[in-house]
Design a protein around this motif. Structure first.
Motif, PDB file in Angstrom:
ATOM      1  N   GLU A 185       0.817  -1.207   0.000  1.00 59.33           N
ATOM      2  CA  GLU A 185       0.000   0.000   0.000  1.00 59.33           C
ATOM      3  C   GLU A 185       0.853   1.261   0.000  1.00 59.33           C
ATOM      4  N   ARG A 186       0.278   2.303  -0.555  1.00 55.25           N
ATOM      5  CA  ARG A 186       0.922   3.611  -0.468  1.00 55.25           C
ATOM      6  C   ARG A 186       0.869   4.067   0.986  1.00 55.25           C
ATOM      7  N   PRO A 187       1.798   4.932   1.409  1.00 58.55           N
ATOM      8  CA  PRO A 187       1.749   5.424   2.790  1.00 58.55           C
ATOM      9  C   PRO A 187       0.380   6.006   3.134  1.00 58.55           C
ATOM     10  N   ALA A 188      -0.130   5.652   4.302  1.00 53.22           N
ATOM     11  CA  ALA A 188      -1.397   6.184   4.788  1.00 53.22           C
ATOM     12  C   ALA A 188      -1.109   7.431   5.609  1.00 53.22           C
ATOM     13  N   LYS A 189      -1.788   8.541   5.268  1.00 49.56           N
ATOM     14  CA  LYS A 189      -1.531   9.818   5.929  1.00 49.56           C
ATOM     15  C   LYS A 189      -2.842  10.403   6.436  1.00 49.56           C
ATOM     16  N   TYR A 190      -2.831  10.808   7.683  1.00 50.73           N
ATOM     17  CA  TYR A 190      -4.042  11.429   8.225  1.00 50.73           C
ATOM     18  C   TYR A 190      -3.694  12.317   9.415  1.00 50.73           C
ATOM     19  N   ILE A 191      -4.656  13.131   9.817  1.00 52.94           N
ATOM     20  CA  ILE A 191      -4.531  13.944  11.026  1.00 52.94           C
ATOM     21  C   ILE A 191      -5.535  13.431  12.033  1.00 52.94           C
ATOM     22  N   THR A 192      -5.064  13.198  13.250  1.00 56.74           N
ATOM     23  CA  THR A 192      -5.944  12.777  14.332  1.00 56.74           C
ATOM     24  C   THR A 192      -6.036  13.909  15.345  1.00 56.74           C
ATOM     25  N   PHE A 193      -7.108  13.913  16.127  1.00 56.96           N
ATOM     26  CA  PHE A 193      -7.425  15.074  16.943  1.00 56.96           C
ATOM     27  C   PHE A 193      -7.514  14.723  18.427  1.00 56.96           C
ATOM     28  N   PRO A 194      -7.342  15.734  19.299  1.00 56.11           N
ATOM     29  CA  PRO A 194      -7.269  15.497  20.742  1.00 56.11           C
ATOM     30  C   PRO A 194      -8.408  14.661  21.303  1.00 56.11           C
ATOM     31  N   SER A 195      -8.067  13.904  22.335  1.00 51.57           N
ATOM     32  CA  SER A 195      -9.003  12.971  22.956  1.00 51.57           C
ATOM     33  C   SER A 195      -8.896  13.071  24.467  1.00 51.57           C
ATOM     34  N   ILE A 196      -9.985  12.756  25.163  1.00 51.52           N
ATOM     35  CA  ILE A 196      -9.957  12.719  26.628  1.00 51.52           C
ATOM     36  C   ILE A 196      -9.407  11.389  27.128  1.00 51.52           C
ATOM     37  N   PHE A 197      -9.233  10.419  26.236  1.00 57.03           N
ATOM     38  CA  PHE A 197      -8.800   9.092  26.644  1.00 57.03           C
ATOM     39  C   PHE A 197      -7.282   9.004  26.784  1.00 57.03           C
ATOM     40  N   THR A 198      -6.835   8.036  27.578  1.00 55.01           N
ATOM     41  CA  THR A 198      -5.419   7.691  27.658  1.00 55.01           C
ATOM     42  C   THR A 198      -5.183   6.570  26.647  1.00 55.01           C
ATOM     43  N   ILE A 199      -4.247   6.782  25.744  1.00 54.73           N
ATOM     44  CA  ILE A 199      -4.073   5.883  24.604  1.00 54.73           C
ATOM     45  C   ILE A 199      -2.789   5.066  24.752  1.00 54.73           C
ATOM     46  N   VAL A 200      -2.934   3.753  24.662  1.00 56.67           N
ATOM     47  CA  VAL A 200      -1.795   2.832  24.749  1.00 56.67           C
ATOM     48  C   VAL A 200      -1.742   2.032  23.448  1.00 56.67           C
ATOM     49  N   LEU A 231     -15.043   6.750  10.850  1.00 59.28           N
ATOM     50  CA  LEU A 231     -14.789   5.329  10.621  1.00 59.28           C
ATOM     51  C   LEU A 231     -15.414   4.483  11.718  1.00 59.28           C
ATOM     52  N   GLU A 232     -15.664   3.218  11.370  1.00 63.32           N
ATOM     53  CA  GLU A 232     -16.098   2.234  12.355  1.00 63.32           C
ATOM     54  C   GLU A 232     -17.287   2.739  13.189  1.00 63.32           C
ATOM     55  N   LYS A 233     -18.416   2.899  12.493  1.00 61.00           N
ATOM     56  CA  LYS A 233     -19.650   3.352  13.149  1.00 61.00           C
ATOM     57  C   LYS A 233     -19.443   4.688  13.867  1.00 61.00           C
ATOM     58  N   LYS A 234     -18.650   5.551  13.217  1.00 61.72           N
ATOM     59  CA  LYS A 234     -18.415   6.926  13.671  1.00 61.72           C
ATOM     60  C   LYS A 234     -17.678   7.001  15.014  1.00 61.72           C
ATOM     61  N   GLN A 235     -16.906   5.953  15.316  1.00 66.12           N
ATOM     62  CA  GLN A 235     -16.136   5.962  16.562  1.00 66.12           C
ATOM     63  C   GLN A 235     -14.795   6.679  16.403  1.00 66.12           C
ATOM     64  N   ILE A 236     -14.334   6.798  15.167  1.00 59.61           N
ATOM     65  CA  ILE A 236     -13.056   7.448  14.891  1.00 59.61           C
ATOM     66  C   ILE A 236     -13.285   8.540  13.853  1.00 59.61           C
ATOM     67  N   HIS A 237     -12.682   9.714  14.082  1.00 62.27           N
ATOM     68  CA  HIS A 237     -12.779  10.825  13.132  1.00 62.27           C
ATOM     69  C   HIS A 237     -11.368  11.288  12.773  1.00 62.27           C
ATOM     70  N   TRP A 238     -10.949  10.967  11.545  1.00 61.53           N
ATOM     71  CA  TRP A 238      -9.631  11.350  11.063  1.00 61.53           C
ATOM     72  C   TRP A 238      -9.771  12.184   9.804  1.00 61.53           C
ATOM     73  N   LEU A 239      -8.784  13.009   9.541  1.00 59.10           N
ATOM     74  CA  LEU A 239      -8.734  13.781   8.310  1.00 59.10           C
ATOM     75  C   LEU A 239      -7.648  13.166   7.429  1.00 59.10           C
ATOM     76  N   PHE A 240      -8.086  12.441   6.402  1.00 59.74           N
ATOM     77  CA  PHE A 240      -7.129  11.765   5.528  1.00 59.74           C
ATOM     78  C   PHE A 240      -6.543  12.731   4.511  1.00 59.74           C
ATOM     79  N   LEU A 241      -5.256  12.545   4.240  1.00 54.49           N
ATOM     80  CA  LEU A 241      -4.529  13.447   3.348  1.00 54.49           C
ATOM     81  C   LEU A 241      -4.095  12.724   2.070  1.00 54.49           C
TER      82      LEU A 241
END
Length: 277
Positions: A29-44, A267-277
């Motif tokens: 695949e070609r490189p996947a590029k996106y912008i992700t946005f601030p979250s209240i969750f702790t991400i591991v 994405l995924e039933k609107k659980q993720i919101h990314w801005l794809f580039l």
């Protein structure tokens, strides 16, 4: 790039984990590029045979066969982050609910948080266990193994006031309450609250509230039953008015609400919101 989001299978973990997603990217695949946005969750996150180049608010994750595993923590996520995947990537990411990861850790969250994208290895057996989990073939096996591992580390967490204050901040009925009013209600000073938020959530109360408003606005906009008028959304999620919403959206995302909702992909039933580039 493929991404699949799962809710915790174990009923006990539903209290602590919002979701788990598995992301794969092939070498063809070609490189996947996106912008992700601030979250209240702790991400591991854990990623097999990869190496991340961290340039502030820009992360480039590349296939690296010499590096068996990467294990990372994101807790002070307050600005947009550009993400790029290159080559073969096999990644599992867990979204812990606010304060919830403290029920599994030996130290305060700030102890593990050295940067915006910190290396994370909280237990002696962590890296070895994660390598074994990533080697499993099916998503179901991976999810079950991840849950089993974290359940084995569950010890609980108690705090004199943080859980109460956090619950009050996140309650829709208290949306209009200011931080000062919350402090007065719980008989603590603003300085004390800031200090303990920093230790256990790695955000200030004001940052947390701003991101919570933003995420509530995104959820309201994405709701099948919600109207799309920005004014209605603004008043529905504790913005003073539409101008306030525009200012905070630009602060949190870099975009006005109108541009943000136009450009982002749910994405995924609107659980993720990314801005794809």
């Amino acid at each position: 790039m493929k991404i699949k989001v799962y809710s915790p299978l174990n009923p006990l973990l539903k209290k602590y984990i919002e979701s788990i997603y598995i992301l794969t990217h092939t070498s063809e695949e070609r490189p996947a590029k996106y912008i992700t946005f601030p979250s209240i969750f702790t991400i591991v996150s854990i990623s097999e045979k990869s190496k991340t180049i961290n340039k502030g608010n820009k992360l480039i994750i590349r296939q690296c066969d010499e590096n068996k595993i990467e294990t990372n923590l994101v807790s002070n996520f307050n600005k947009p982050v550009y993400v790029q995947y290159e080559g073969e990537i096999n990644e599992i990411t867990i979204y812990f609910k606010p304060l919830a990861i403290s029920s599994f850790l030996k130290h305060e969250l700030s102890h593990y948080n050295s940067s915006g994208f910190s290396e994370f290895s909280p237990f002696e057996d962590y890296r070895k266990a994660m390598i074994e989990i990533l080697s499993l073939q099916s998503d179901t096996e991976k999810i079950q193994a991840v849950e089993s591992y974290w359940l084995s580390k569950l010890t609980g967490f108690q705090h004199n006031f943080l859980e109460t204050v956090l619950s009050e901040i996140m309650c829709e009925e208290n949306a209009a309450l200011t931080i000062e009013e919350l402090c007065k209600k719980n008989a603590i000073s603003r300085t004390t609250l800031n200090k303990h938020f920093g230790r256990h959530i790695c955000k200030t109360p004001s940052q947390f509230k701003k991101i919570l408003r933003f995420r509530n606005a995104v959820n309201k906009y994405s709701s099948d039953n919600a109207g799309k008028k920005l004014t209605d959304i603004a008043y529905g999620v504790d913005y003073f008015d539409q101008s306030h919403m525009i200012r905070e959206f630009k602060s949190v995302t870099g975009f006005s609400p109108k541009v943000f909702f136009k450009k982002t992909t749910a994405l995924e039933k609107k659980q993720i919101h990314w801005l794809f580039l």
